[in-house]
Design a protein around this motif. Structure first.
Motif, PDB file in Angstrom:
ATOM      1  N   HIS A  25     -10.815  -0.068   9.952  1.00  0.00           N
ATOM      2  CA  HIS A  25     -10.211  -0.983   8.998  1.00  0.00           C
ATOM      3  C   HIS A  25      -9.999  -2.364   9.605  1.00  0.00           C
ATOM      4  O   HIS A  25     -10.325  -3.384   8.978  1.00  0.00           O
ATOM      5  CB  HIS A  25      -8.872  -0.432   8.502  1.00  0.00           C
ATOM      6  CG  HIS A  25      -8.335  -1.167   7.314  1.00  0.00           C
ATOM      7  ND1 HIS A  25      -8.618  -0.802   6.023  1.00  0.00           N
ATOM      8  CD2 HIS A  25      -7.558  -2.278   7.237  1.00  0.00           C
ATOM      9  CE1 HIS A  25      -8.041  -1.654   5.185  1.00  0.00           C
ATOM     10  NE2 HIS A  25      -7.387  -2.552   5.904  1.00  0.00           N
ATOM     11  N   ASN A  90       0.498  -4.283   0.429  1.00  0.00           N
ATOM     12  CA  ASN A  90       0.000  -3.440  -0.658  1.00  0.00           C
ATOM     13  C   ASN A  90       0.957  -3.564  -1.838  1.00  0.00           C
ATOM     14  O   ASN A  90       1.597  -4.614  -2.005  1.00  0.00           O
ATOM     15  CB  ASN A  90      -0.186  -1.995  -0.176  1.00  0.00           C
ATOM     16  CG  ASN A  90       1.095  -1.392   0.390  1.00  0.00           C
ATOM     17  OD1 ASN A  90       2.205  -1.756   0.003  1.00  0.00           O
ATOM     18  ND2 ASN A  90       0.943  -0.442   1.307  1.00  0.00           N
ATOM     19  N   LYS A  95       1.214  -3.627   4.933  1.00  0.00           N
ATOM     20  CA  LYS A  95       0.274  -2.562   5.283  1.00  0.00           C
ATOM     21  C   LYS A  95       0.410  -2.198   6.763  1.00  0.00           C
ATOM     22  O   LYS A  95       0.838  -3.016   7.583  1.00  0.00           O
ATOM     23  CB  LYS A  95      -1.162  -3.009   5.008  1.00  0.00           C
ATOM     24  CG  LYS A  95      -1.470  -3.307   3.547  1.00  0.00           C
ATOM     25  CD  LYS A  95      -2.912  -3.761   3.387  1.00  0.00           C
ATOM     26  CE  LYS A  95      -3.247  -4.043   1.932  1.00  0.00           C
ATOM     27  NZ  LYS A  95      -4.656  -4.487   1.761  1.00  0.00           N
ATOM     28  N   SER A 365       0.417   2.588  -1.919  1.00  0.00           N
ATOM     29  CA  SER A 365      -1.020   2.764  -2.138  1.00  0.00           C
ATOM     30  C   SER A 365      -1.271   3.127  -3.597  1.00  0.00           C
ATOM     31  O   SER A 365      -0.463   3.809  -4.227  1.00  0.00           O
ATOM     32  CB  SER A 365      -1.584   3.842  -1.215  1.00  0.00           C
ATOM     33  OG  SER A 365      -0.941   5.092  -1.441  1.00  0.00           O
ATOM     34  N   ASP A 375      -4.900  -0.053  -0.634  1.00  0.00           N
ATOM     35  CA  ASP A 375      -4.434   0.652   0.552  1.00  0.00           C
ATOM     36  C   ASP A 375      -4.481   2.142   0.250  1.00  0.00           C
ATOM     37  O   ASP A 375      -4.654   2.552  -0.907  1.00  0.00           O
ATOM     38  CB  ASP A 375      -3.009   0.217   0.895  1.00  0.00           C
ATOM     39  CG  ASP A 375      -2.645   0.485   2.357  1.00  0.00           C
ATOM     40  OD1 ASP A 375      -3.514   0.967   3.112  1.00  0.00           O
ATOM     41  OD2 ASP A 375      -1.493   0.215   2.730  1.00  0.00           O
TER      42      ASP A 375
END
Length: 395
Positions: A25, A90, A95, A365, A375
């Motif tokens: 990521h 997010n 995050k 998320s 996310d």
């Protein structure tokens, strides 16, 4: 096969999968440029003594040979990020990790796909003496751009494959759930890129020129009407008109006008029908307004719908119920209107795609895919690895 044992081995991969997912990521690489990503994948496969083939570009096909005879099964994950600037928060807060590469973001979950595949490979390497048959782990480059699928399909021509399986994390499904049902799951896509040709002139005398903007503008409504009224209403899911370009200034009628977009569908027969209707509508509309129309080579059926094979879907569902409990199986998750190159693998052999829930309101998320706030809940990855392992190990 002792699925309780396999589940424990999968659970033991959680910290590793989180570490790998966060690495991918933070070091996101866009489609067809996943060079660093592939080096890391190679390093991890080498550490497991798993042989692999490097494809032209950045794709990989790894082979895990079981100790017993059996079927040849294929697992697929995609490895590319999107050309998108990631947001640091997010839906509820900061995050846990953010891409360090400006303009590149894993906003579709392919980082988790790679992490789960590596976790699955680690378990299979531990139990390969009990594995019946062969498992191919395909790491596909450029899924978002469709840039790597042709290379992968060409490479797979020399491999025997009986069944295939893939996962896609899904923002609309709660974490701890997976949708694994037969039938259409993701849409096919017809892409169109068309240019209307007229004759440029002064904006004060449109009668002395041929304005291509007029038929292009008419097509915006004409396409929607044609698809709604001339094709089976249950076949066509959506029409997305996404690009309209014409002219540079307020008083010059341009030579051309450009229009592009896509139609999504779940019935395989609908693709060619949609493409034919789009072209007929464009040509008729252009003719009425004294224009012509041409199409880019990209105007075609670019992907078929993802349609899960009943036998493969049932086998994985049954195995997951045995391994993780029937409550992980979600039966109410609807079709996803996005398209997936995994449909190309399903043209080669029967297969299934599971939609893996990642939504967790507490963690924030659940933002849409291809969104800077996207996310995922990393706890979802164990269930994902379990589903891949069931596919590989259950007969």
């Amino acid at each position: 096969m002792d699925f309780k044992k396999i589940k424990k081995l999968a659970e033991a991969q959680q910290d590793y999968m989180v570490e790998m997912r966060r690495y991918f990521h933070t070091h996101a690489e866009v489609s067809d440029h996943e060079f660093g990503t592939r080096k890391v994948l190679q390093r991890e496969l080498d550490s497991l003594n798993i042989p692999y083939e490097l494809l032209e570009g950045t794709g990989i096909i790894a082979t895990i040979q079981g100790g017993k005879p059996g079927k040849h099964r294929l697992l697929r994950c995609d490895i590319d990020a999107l050309p998108l600037q990631e947001e640091k928060e997010n839906l509820s807060g900061a995050k846990v990790c953010v891409s360090e590469n400006d303009g590149a973001c894993h906003a579709c979950g392919h980082d988790a796909h790679m992490a789960m595949m590596l976790g699955t490979a680690r378990v299979l390497a531990q139990v390969k003496d009990e594995l019946e048959g062969t498992v191919y782990c395909c790491f596909e480059e450029g899924e978002e751009s469709n840039g790597g699928i042709a290379t992968m399909m060409k490479a797979l021509e020399k491999y025997t494959v009986d069944e295939c399986f893939a996962l896609h994390v899904y923002n609309a499904l709660e974490v701890g759930k997976i949708s694994m049902v037969a039938g259409p799951r993701m849409a096919g896509a017809v892409r169109f890129d068309m240019t209307f040709h007229g004759r440029a002139g002064h904006g004060s005398r449109p009668d002395l020129s041929i304005n291509p903007i007029v038929p292009a503008a008419h097509m915006v409504g004409e396409l929607d009407s044609a698809l709604r009224n001339q094709l089976n209403a249950e076949s066509i899911a959506t029409l997305g008109l996404c690009t309209f370009r014409a002219g540079d200034t307020w008083n010059i009628i341009p030579e051309t006008a450009f229009l592009s977009g896509s139609a999504r569908y779940f019935d395989k027969e609908a693709g060619p029908q949609v493409l034919d209707l789009i072209k007929k509508s464009a040509e008729a509309t252009a003719s009425i307004h004294r224009c012509t129309v041409t199409y880019e080579p990209t105007t075609k059926v670019i992907l078929e719908p993802v349609i899960n094979d009943p036998a493969v879907a049932a086998r994985v569902s049954d195995g997951l119920a045995e391994m993780c409990g029937a409550d992980v199986l979600d039966q109410g998750c609807g079709r996803w209107y996005a398209s997936e190159t995994f449909s190309r693998y399903m043209e080669k052999c029967p297969g299934a795609l599971g939609l893996l829930g990642i939504k967790n309101e507490t963690l924030g998320s659940g933002a849409p895919h291809h969104n800077g706030k996207f996310d995922l809940d990393e706890h979802a990855m164990v269930l994902g690895a379990c589903s891949e392992l069931v596919f590989a190990l259950k007969n």
